[in-house]
Design a protein around this motif. Structure first.
Motif, PDB file in Angstrom:
ATOM      1  N   MET A   1     -45.406  10.424   1.059  1.00  0.00           N
ATOM      2  CA  MET A   1     -45.462  10.009   2.454  1.00  0.00           C
ATOM      3  C   MET A   1     -44.100   9.478   2.876  1.00  0.00           C
ATOM      4  N   SER A   2     -43.524   9.990   3.946  1.00  0.00           N
ATOM      5  CA  SER A   2     -42.220   9.550   4.398  1.00  0.00           C
ATOM      6  C   SER A   2     -42.249   8.075   4.774  1.00  0.00           C
ATOM      7  N   GLY A   3     -41.135   7.389   4.530  1.00  0.00           N
ATOM      8  CA  GLY A   3     -41.074   5.964   4.808  1.00  0.00           C
ATOM      9  C   GLY A   3     -39.922   5.613   5.726  1.00  0.00           C
ATOM     10  N   ARG A   4     -39.940   4.382   6.220  1.00  0.00           N
ATOM     11  CA  ARG A   4     -38.848   3.875   7.033  1.00  0.00           C
ATOM     12  C   ARG A   4     -37.774   3.334   6.090  1.00  0.00           C
ATOM     13  N   LEU A   5     -36.553   3.811   6.254  1.00  0.00           N
ATOM     14  CA  LEU A   5     -35.442   3.393   5.410  1.00  0.00           C
ATOM     15  C   LEU A   5     -34.593   2.378   6.167  1.00  0.00           C
ATOM     16  N   THR A   6     -34.416   1.205   5.582  1.00  0.00           N
ATOM     17  CA  THR A   6     -33.584   0.165   6.188  1.00  0.00           C
ATOM     18  C   THR A   6     -32.463  -0.190   5.216  1.00  0.00           C
ATOM     19  N   VAL A   7     -31.240  -0.014   5.651  1.00  0.00           N
ATOM     20  CA  VAL A   7     -30.073  -0.208   4.790  1.00  0.00           C
ATOM     21  C   VAL A   7     -29.130  -1.222   5.427  1.00  0.00           C
ATOM     22  N   ARG A   8     -28.858  -2.297   4.711  1.00  0.00           N
ATOM     23  CA  ARG A   8     -27.832  -3.274   5.101  1.00  0.00           C
ATOM     24  C   ARG A   8     -27.068  -3.606   3.823  1.00  0.00           C
ATOM     25  N   VAL A   9     -25.935  -2.952   3.630  1.00  0.00           N
ATOM     26  CA  VAL A   9     -25.290  -3.030   2.319  1.00  0.00           C
ATOM     27  C   VAL A   9     -23.799  -3.318   2.412  1.00  0.00           C
ATOM     28  N   ARG A  10     -23.293  -3.884   1.327  1.00  0.00           N
ATOM     29  CA  ARG A  10     -21.857  -3.948   1.084  1.00  0.00           C
ATOM     30  C   ARG A  10     -21.637  -3.560  -0.367  1.00  0.00           C
ATOM     31  N   VAL A  11     -20.802  -2.548  -0.572  1.00  0.00           N
ATOM     32  CA  VAL A  11     -20.475  -2.060  -1.914  1.00  0.00           C
ATOM     33  C   VAL A  11     -18.964  -2.056  -2.053  1.00  0.00           C
ATOM     34  N   GLN A  12     -18.477  -2.738  -3.058  1.00  0.00           N
ATOM     35  CA  GLN A  12     -17.036  -2.806  -3.301  1.00  0.00           C
ATOM     36  C   GLN A  12     -16.642  -1.736  -4.313  1.00  0.00           C
ATOM     37  N   ARG A  13     -15.775  -0.811  -3.889  1.00  0.00           N
ATOM     38  CA  ARG A  13     -15.225   0.190  -4.784  1.00  0.00           C
ATOM     39  C   ARG A  13     -13.710   0.022  -4.827  1.00  0.00           C
ATOM     40  N   PRO A  14     -13.030   0.548  -5.852  1.00  0.00           N
ATOM     41  CA  PRO A  14     -11.568   0.425  -5.902  1.00  0.00           C
ATOM     42  C   PRO A  14     -10.923   0.968  -4.632  1.00  0.00           C
ATOM     43  N   GLY A  15     -10.248   0.105  -3.903  1.00  0.00           N
ATOM     44  CA  GLY A  15      -9.547   0.523  -2.695  1.00  0.00           C
ATOM     45  C   GLY A  15     -10.405   0.667  -1.463  1.00  0.00           C
ATOM     46  N   LEU A  16     -11.716   0.394  -1.545  1.00  0.00           N
ATOM     47  CA  LEU A  16     -12.584   0.592  -0.385  1.00  0.00           C
ATOM     48  C   LEU A  16     -13.806  -0.316  -0.476  1.00  0.00           C
ATOM     49  N   THR A  17     -14.133  -0.956   0.630  1.00  0.00           N
ATOM     50  CA  THR A  17     -15.390  -1.691   0.750  1.00  0.00           C
ATOM     51  C   THR A  17     -16.269  -0.965   1.759  1.00  0.00           C
ATOM     52  N   VAL A  18     -17.439  -0.552   1.314  1.00  0.00           N
ATOM     53  CA  VAL A  18     -18.391   0.104   2.204  1.00  0.00           C
ATOM     54  C   VAL A  18     -19.358  -0.952   2.714  1.00  0.00           C
ATOM     55  N   SER A  19     -19.346  -1.161   4.013  1.00  0.00           N
ATOM     56  CA  SER A  19     -20.226  -2.142   4.642  1.00  0.00           C
ATOM     57  C   SER A  19     -20.925  -1.452   5.805  1.00  0.00           C
ATOM     58  N   ALA A  20     -22.222  -1.187   5.654  1.00  0.00           N
ATOM     59  CA  ALA A  20     -22.919  -0.378   6.648  1.00  0.00           C
ATOM     60  C   ALA A  20     -24.360  -0.835   6.834  1.00  0.00           C
ATOM     61  N   ASP A  21     -24.810  -0.762   8.066  1.00  0.00           N
ATOM     62  CA  ASP A  21     -26.206  -1.015   8.417  1.00  0.00           C
ATOM     63  C   ASP A  21     -26.756   0.238   9.085  1.00  0.00           C
ATOM     64  N   LEU A  22     -27.934   0.668   8.662  1.00  0.00           N
ATOM     65  CA  LEU A  22     -28.603   1.752   9.358  1.00  0.00           C
ATOM     66  C   LEU A  22     -30.095   1.685   9.104  1.00  0.00           C
ATOM     67  N   ALA A  23     -30.844   2.176  10.060  1.00  0.00           N
ATOM     68  CA  ALA A  23     -32.301   2.257   9.929  1.00  0.00           C
ATOM     69  C   ALA A  23     -32.722   3.667  10.299  1.00  0.00           C
ATOM     70  N   VAL A  24     -33.535   4.267   9.455  1.00  0.00           N
ATOM     71  CA  VAL A  24     -34.013   5.634   9.678  1.00  0.00           C
ATOM     72  C   VAL A  24     -35.528   5.574   9.756  1.00  0.00           C
ATOM     73  N   GLU A  25     -36.069   5.995  10.881  1.00  0.00           N
ATOM     74  CA  GLU A  25     -37.513   5.925  11.089  1.00  0.00           C
ATOM     75  C   GLU A  25     -38.233   7.014  10.296  1.00  0.00           C
ATOM     76  N   PRO A  26     -39.513   6.827  10.007  1.00  0.00           N
ATOM     77  CA  PRO A  26     -40.265   7.855   9.273  1.00  0.00           C
ATOM     78  C   PRO A  26     -40.176   9.215   9.961  1.00  0.00           C
ATOM     79  N   GLY A  27     -39.787  10.219   9.208  1.00  0.00           N
ATOM     80  CA  GLY A  27     -39.676  11.565   9.747  1.00  0.00           C
ATOM     81  C   GLY A  27     -38.391  11.853  10.487  1.00  0.00           C
ATOM     82  N   GLU A  28     -37.494  10.882  10.601  1.00  0.00           N
ATOM     83  CA  GLU A  28     -36.242  11.067  11.319  1.00  0.00           C
ATOM     84  C   GLU A  28     -35.158  11.590  10.368  1.00  0.00           C
ATOM     85  N   VAL A  29     -34.244  12.384  10.918  1.00  0.00           N
ATOM     86  CA  VAL A  29     -33.090  12.872  10.153  1.00  0.00           C
ATOM     87  C   VAL A  29     -31.825  12.287  10.767  1.00  0.00           C
TER      88      VAL A  29
END
Length: 348
Positions: A1-29
């Protein structure tokens, strides 16, 4: 069953910090696009559980699957990640590859194989269930990989540049099939791509990620119609030239390098002009502006395009599409005169 995806993240990689928020509703692309090194694949890997979070959380519906203190194993998240490499088991047939996910969920061998055949039919591969990956084309293998992912009924599907290694005709066919199957299955999905056509054909929304941060988000149409950054403008196939409005009332003028446009009544400040490369004309010296503007520019380089030549100029930097036969008239370093109808400009 498809779910709602909620992402609020910070990931530190060498030379780059990924900081992103997104929400994807069920069935959405949702499509994620950005320049190389922007952190797109890192974002997908964090959602899939392949890299830890430094801060934030990832939830599918009400289930927290990742945080700095909690990390649910990738195989237990209900999330499937598909990459450029289909990742098929070489010793299994197409049918058994698709059935693998179903068997791991407890389906009987008979039922799993029947469902696998049904999914092979859905992705346009009816009758090839007994063949092995080495006997199939790259496009066929990608179809099998998608069938295997969707057959397992994941809550979220992640797609990382799934068409990059394919020829244009195969990619076009798969793009249509992917859009049809994701919508038919009402699958929540995040698609990372470098091709705006993928977003336009498959996605409901588009997120632009640059240097690890979200710089624009909205419907695909909104983002491509009014790009907020130079990268977004390149995606949309338009020039985005940032200039400043000076003066007041009837004397207000927008300027960027040698390009200036009268803007009666405009408020002073920084403003971007959006216009298509094909709307700019290469004119003879001394040509009249008519209902537009003319300005001098210097040629930086020439680039081939389908059926035309793209001329990159400076002062201000932008691109101009010219016919192939006009390319013989200009060389890098030449000084040219350009013209643009004011009606072709959108202000942002």
């Amino acid at each position: 069953m498809s779910g709602r995806l909620t992402v609020r993240v910070r990931v530190q990689r060498p030379g780059l910090t990924v900081s992103a928020d997104l929400a994807v509703e069920p069935g959405e692309v949702v499509a994620v696009m950005g320049p190389s090194g922007a952190g797109k694949s890192t974002l997908l890997e964090a959602i899939a559980g392949l890299v830890p979070l430094d801060a934030g959380s990832i939830r599918v519906d009400d289930d927290e699957v990742a945080s700095p203190r909690r990390r649910v194993a990738p195989q237990r998240r209900g999330i499937v990640l598909l990459r450029q490499d289909p990742g098929l088991f070489p010793h299994l047939s197409a049918r058994e590859n698709v059935a693998f996910g179903l068997r791991s969920r407890g389906e009987s061998a008979r039922r799993a194989r029947a469902e696998a055949d049904d999914w092979l039919d859905r992705v346009g591969l009816a009758g090839i269930g007994g063949r092995h990956p080495r006997e199939l084309s790259g496009g066929q293998q990608q179809r099998i990989a998608l069938a295997r992912a969707l057959a397992a009924r994941p809550r979220v599907v992640l797609l990382d540049e799934p068409f990059t290694a394919l020829d244009p005709a195969t990619a076009a066919s798969l793009r249509t099939m992917l859009a049809d199957q994701l919508r038919a299955a009402r699958t929540t999905a995040v698609l990372v791509s470098h091709d705006a056509l993928d977003a336009a054909a498959v996605a409901d929304r588009l997120i632009v990620l640059e240097a690890g941060a979200v710089t624009q988000s909205g419907s695909v149409r909104e983002v491509l119609h009014a790009p907020a950054t130079a990268f977004g403008a390149a995606l949309a196939g338009v020039n985005r030239v940032v200039g400043s409005v000076t003066g007041h009332g009837d004397e207000a003028v927008w300027r960027a390098g040698h390009l200036s446009v009268a803007r009666p009544g405009a408020d002073p400040g920084s403003v971007a002009a959006l216009f298509r490369p094909g709307d700019v004309r290469l004119e003879a010296p001394g040509a009249s502006a008519g209902s537009g503007v003319v300005w001098p520019a210097s040629v930086v380089r020439l680039e081939p395009t389908v059926g035309a030549v793209r001329m990159v100029v400076a002062d201000p930097p932008l691109v101009v599409d010219i016919p192939v036969e006009r390319a013989a008239d200009v060389r890098p370093g030449d000084h040219v005169q350009l013209a643009l109808p004011t009606a072709a400009i959108t202000w942002a």
